[in-house]
Design a protein around this motif. Sequence first.
Motif, short mmCIF file in Angstrom:
data_model
loop_
_atom_site.label_atom_id
_atom_site.label_comp_id
_atom_site.label_asym_id
_atom_site.label_seq_id
_atom_site.Cartn_x
_atom_site.Cartn_y
_atom_site.Cartn_z
N GLN A 95 -5.15 -1.09 -7.52
CA GLN A 95 -6.24 -0.13 -7.37
C GLN A 95 -6.59 0.41 -8.75
O GLN A 95 -5.72 0.57 -9.61
CB GLN A 95 -5.81 1.01 -6.45
N GLU B 55 0.82 -1.21 0.00
CA GLU B 55 0.00 0.00 0.00
C GLU B 55 0.86 1.26 0.00
O GLU B 55 0.48 2.28 -0.58
CB GLU B 55 -0.95 0.01 1.20
N LYS C 256 -11.36 0.82 -4.48
CA LYS C 256 -10.74 0.34 -3.25
C LYS C 256 -9.47 -0.46 -3.58
O LYS C 256 -9.33 -1.01 -4.67
CB LYS C 256 -11.72 -0.48 -2.42
N GLU D 21 -7.18 -3.57 -3.53
CA GLU D 21 -7.45 -5.01 -3.50
C GLU D 21 -6.14 -5.77 -3.51
O GLU D 21 -5.17 -5.35 -4.15
CB GLU D 21 -8.26 -5.41 -4.73
#
Length: 164
Positions: free
Chosen positions: A95, A56, A84, A86
Amino acid sequence: MAKDCSFDIVSEVDLQEVDNAVNQTAKEIGQRFDFRNSKSSIALEGEEVKMIGDDEYKLNSIIDILQTKVIKRGISLKSLDYGKIEPAAHGTVRQTIKIKKGISKEQGKEVIAAIKGAKLKVQAQMMDDQVRVSGKNKDDLQQVIAKLKQIDLDVDLQFINFRS
């Protein structure tokens, strides 16, 4: 003798500029030290930007780079609709960002309500994915534009086809 003046309110995005921003982002990802030996990537597919990051943190770095490039190209960040995050293959995350084009019915109703709230002698009507504003006085139309620029809507507005 007095004929109506009008203009259209639209929400458009130049996909060529988005493509250029995505290509610049991909180039920067390839050159940056913190992305060496990374599986991170970004691509424009139709009206969606697809991003893959190792985690992330890397994905957020890609988004930051993309936002910088998009702003430099004159595209509003309101035109980007973030999906969102994933999980993806090999421990990566992905994303999707959709490019928002056009004014939805709900947003059109907000725009028309704001115009009616200004108490000017103009008419506003929804036409497909744009709003047409017409009135007898050019000054009233210019006041409508000024009023809409002050209001913070969740869509980027452009004013086109000004006819007098």
